[in-house]
Scaffold this motif. Structure first.
Motif, PDB file in Angstrom:
ATOM      1  N   THR A 114       0.836  -1.202   0.000  1.00 34.59           N
ATOM      2  CA  THR A 114       0.000   0.000   0.000  1.00 34.59           C
ATOM      3  C   THR A 114       0.871   1.252   0.000  1.00 34.59           C
ATOM      4  O   THR A 114       0.628   2.203  -0.743  1.00 34.59           O
ATOM      5  CB  THR A 114      -0.933  -0.002   1.237  1.00 34.59           C
ATOM      6  OG1 THR A 114      -1.644  -1.224   1.226  1.00 34.59           O
ATOM      7  CG2 THR A 114      -1.901   1.168   1.232  1.00 34.59           C
ATOM      8  N   ARG A 115       1.921   1.238   0.833  1.00 35.67           N
ATOM      9  CA  ARG A 115       2.808   2.411   0.901  1.00 35.67           C
ATOM     10  C   ARG A 115       3.413   2.705  -0.476  1.00 35.67           C
ATOM     11  O   ARG A 115       3.412   3.848  -0.948  1.00 35.67           O
ATOM     12  CB  ARG A 115       3.947   2.168   1.912  1.00 35.67           C
ATOM     13  CG  ARG A 115       4.897   3.366   2.038  1.00 35.67           C
ATOM     14  CD  ARG A 115       6.225   3.027   2.712  1.00 35.67           C
ATOM     15  NE  ARG A 115       7.119   2.221   1.914  1.00 35.67           N
ATOM     16  CZ  ARG A 115       7.967   2.698   0.996  1.00 35.67           C
ATOM     17  NH1 ARG A 115       8.041   3.985   0.757  1.00 35.67           N
ATOM     18  NH2 ARG A 115       8.735   1.880   0.302  1.00 35.67           N
ATOM     19  N   TYR A 116       3.912   1.669  -1.149  1.00 30.98           N
ATOM     20  CA  TYR A 116       4.626   1.904  -2.413  1.00 30.98           C
ATOM     21  C   TYR A 116       3.660   2.323  -3.527  1.00 30.98           C
ATOM     22  O   TYR A 116       3.958   3.223  -4.314  1.00 30.98           O
ATOM     23  CB  TYR A 116       5.428   0.656  -2.803  1.00 30.98           C
ATOM     24  CG  TYR A 116       6.587   0.979  -3.728  1.00 30.98           C
ATOM     25  CD1 TYR A 116       7.563   1.899  -3.353  1.00 30.98           C
ATOM     26  CD2 TYR A 116       6.701   0.381  -4.974  1.00 30.98           C
ATOM     27  CE1 TYR A 116       8.619   2.214  -4.199  1.00 30.98           C
ATOM     28  CE2 TYR A 116       7.756   0.676  -5.828  1.00 30.98           C
ATOM     29  CZ  TYR A 116       8.710   1.600  -5.430  1.00 30.98           C
ATOM     30  OH  TYR A 116       9.754   1.922  -6.275  1.00 30.98           O
ATOM     31  N   SER A 117       2.474   1.702  -3.572  1.00 28.90           N
ATOM     32  CA  SER A 117       1.460   2.102  -4.572  1.00 28.90           C
ATOM     33  C   SER A 117       1.063   3.560  -4.353  1.00 28.90           C
ATOM     34  O   SER A 117       0.965   4.345  -5.307  1.00 28.90           O
ATOM     35  CB  SER A 117       0.178   1.276  -4.440  1.00 28.90           C
ATOM     36  OG  SER A 117       0.410  -0.049  -4.753  1.00 28.90           O
ATOM     37  N   ALA A 150      -2.578  -6.593 -10.487  1.00 29.19           N
ATOM     38  CA  ALA A 150      -2.658  -5.181 -10.842  1.00 29.19           C
ATOM     39  C   ALA A 150      -1.627  -4.310 -10.121  1.00 29.19           C
ATOM     40  O   ALA A 150      -0.797  -3.659 -10.757  1.00 29.19           O
ATOM     41  CB  ALA A 150      -4.071  -4.676 -10.568  1.00 29.19           C
ATOM     42  N   ASP A 151      -1.697  -4.276  -8.805  1.00 30.23           N
ATOM     43  CA  ASP A 151      -0.919  -3.276  -8.074  1.00 30.23           C
ATOM     44  C   ASP A 151       0.342  -3.886  -7.467  1.00 30.23           C
ATOM     45  O   ASP A 151       0.624  -5.069  -7.661  1.00 30.23           O
ATOM     46  CB  ASP A 151      -1.805  -2.650  -6.991  1.00 30.23           C
ATOM     47  CG  ASP A 151      -2.910  -1.817  -7.635  1.00 30.23           C
ATOM     48  OD1 ASP A 151      -2.591  -1.020  -8.532  1.00 30.23           O
ATOM     49  OD2 ASP A 151      -4.082  -1.993  -7.258  1.00 30.23           O
ATOM     50  N   VAL A 152       1.059  -3.062  -6.721  1.00 33.10           N
ATOM     51  CA  VAL A 152       2.269  -3.552  -6.050  1.00 33.10           C
ATOM     52  C   VAL A 152       1.883  -4.767  -5.196  1.00 33.10           C
ATOM     53  O   VAL A 152       0.886  -4.740  -4.482  1.00 33.10           O
ATOM     54  CB  VAL A 152       2.873  -2.442  -5.159  1.00 33.10           C
ATOM     55  CG1 VAL A 152       4.077  -2.966  -4.398  1.00 33.10           C
ATOM     56  CG2 VAL A 152       3.248  -1.217  -6.003  1.00 33.10           C
ATOM     57  N   MET A 182       6.167  -3.916  -8.610  1.00 32.12           N
ATOM     58  CA  MET A 182       5.033  -3.175  -9.177  1.00 32.12           C
ATOM     59  C   MET A 182       4.155  -4.194  -9.899  1.00 32.12           C
ATOM     60  O   MET A 182       4.656  -5.167 -10.469  1.00 32.12           O
ATOM     61  CB  MET A 182       5.513  -2.179 -10.237  1.00 32.12           C
ATOM     62  CG  MET A 182       6.186  -0.950  -9.715  1.00 32.12           C
ATOM     63  SD  MET A 182       6.539   0.126 -11.156  1.00 32.12           S
ATOM     64  CE  MET A 182       7.736   1.212 -10.437  1.00 32.12           C
ATOM     65  N   GLY A 183       2.856  -3.934  -9.920  1.00 32.21           N
ATOM     66  CA  GLY A 183       1.959  -4.824 -10.647  1.00 32.21           C
ATOM     67  C   GLY A 183       1.819  -4.382 -12.096  1.00 32.21           C
ATOM     68  O   GLY A 183       2.404  -3.383 -12.529  1.00 32.21           O
TER      69      GLY A 183
END
Ligand code: F6R
Length: 246
Positions: A114-117, A150-152, A182-183
């Motif tokens: 969550t932090r990286y996204s 999809a996401d990180v 990364m996604g």
């Protein structure tokens, strides 16, 4: 999709570096999505050379890396933090606080994803994403699967990736089993994508990814749907992409 044909690794590195340099000249505060692995080393060397000659200024640029192994501290020589310092960041004037990678030491994986996204979004997204291509078609650490993530997220490395990456470690047993990446949506949201490929052992997967069907079994094949992809390869890597097909 645009294909840039280079003679050899050095020529491929210079051509890909040219695209990155153009991005920085057009938008000095660009967010660069960066990759590790063998392929981009020559690109970073070329950019460092131009920086040292006074031709590029990274002082306002930002970078976000694609991925990082879980469990490796930044000081570990095989961590991607270390790689980026060694081959690129320590040689240029990018501000350390403007360079970002996933934190491989964060044990709360949901929190780190969550932090990286959120961080990537807060920077306004990626202007140019540099990618290499795994032998099995992976991009970042998005391994072949029956769906696109999809996401990180955290991935468990496939045996083929462990075997490919063991050359950097003492043995296959020393390769971490998991990584943050990364996604696919994170990558596809980059405004421009530059994929660098080199060597005849990549020729087959380059053809499958760019001329084959779009499938999560070959994650890079999704790039066929992105509106601004530059495939930069040397003659060997592009040997199965006949002129005029892309
Ligand atoms: C590295 C990465 C990987 C590599 C790929 C190709 O950050 O995301 O997807 O780009 O494994 O690696 P090389 O260039 O070593 O063949």
């Amino acid at each position: 999709m645009r294909v840039i044909r280079a003679k050899d690794y050095k020529d491929m590195s210079r051509k890909a570096a040219n695209l990155i340099s153009a991005q920085i000249i057009l938008k000095p505060d660009a967010v660069l999505g960066l990759a590790t692995g063998s392929t981009p080393i020559g690109i970073y060397e070329q950019l460092v050379d131009w920086y040292q000659k006074g031709d590029i200024d990274f002082s306002n640029s930002m970078s976000v890396n694609l991925d990082e192994y879980c469990g490796l501290p930044a000081k570990h020589p095989e961590s991607y933090h270390y790689f980026m310092q060694k081959f690129f960041f320590s040689h240029i004037n990018i501000q350390p606080q403007h360079t970002f990678l996933p934190d491989g030491m964060e044990k709360d994986t949901q929190k780190e994803c969550t932090r990286y996204s959120t961080l990537i979004r807060s920077l306004g997204g990626i202007d140019l994403q540099l990618l290499g291509l795994g032998h099995n078609g992976h991009i970042g650490f998005n391994e072949p699967s029956d769906h696109f993530s999809a996401d990180v997220h955290v991935v468990t490395l496939t045996e083929s990736t462990i075997q490919a990456n063991k050359r950097f470690f003492g043995s296959a047993d020393d390769v971490p089993r998991q990584a943050y990446t990364m996604g696919i949506r994170t990558i596809l949201q980059a405004k421009r994508i530059v994929m660098a490929v080199s060597g005849k052992e990549k020729a087959f997967i380059v053809r499958e990814a760019f001329l084959g069907k779009i499938t999560p079994a070959i994650p890079a094949s999704i790039l066929q749907l992105h509106p601004d992809v530059w495939l930069v390869g040397d003659a060997e890597a592009l040997s199965e992409i006949p002129e005029g097909t892309l």
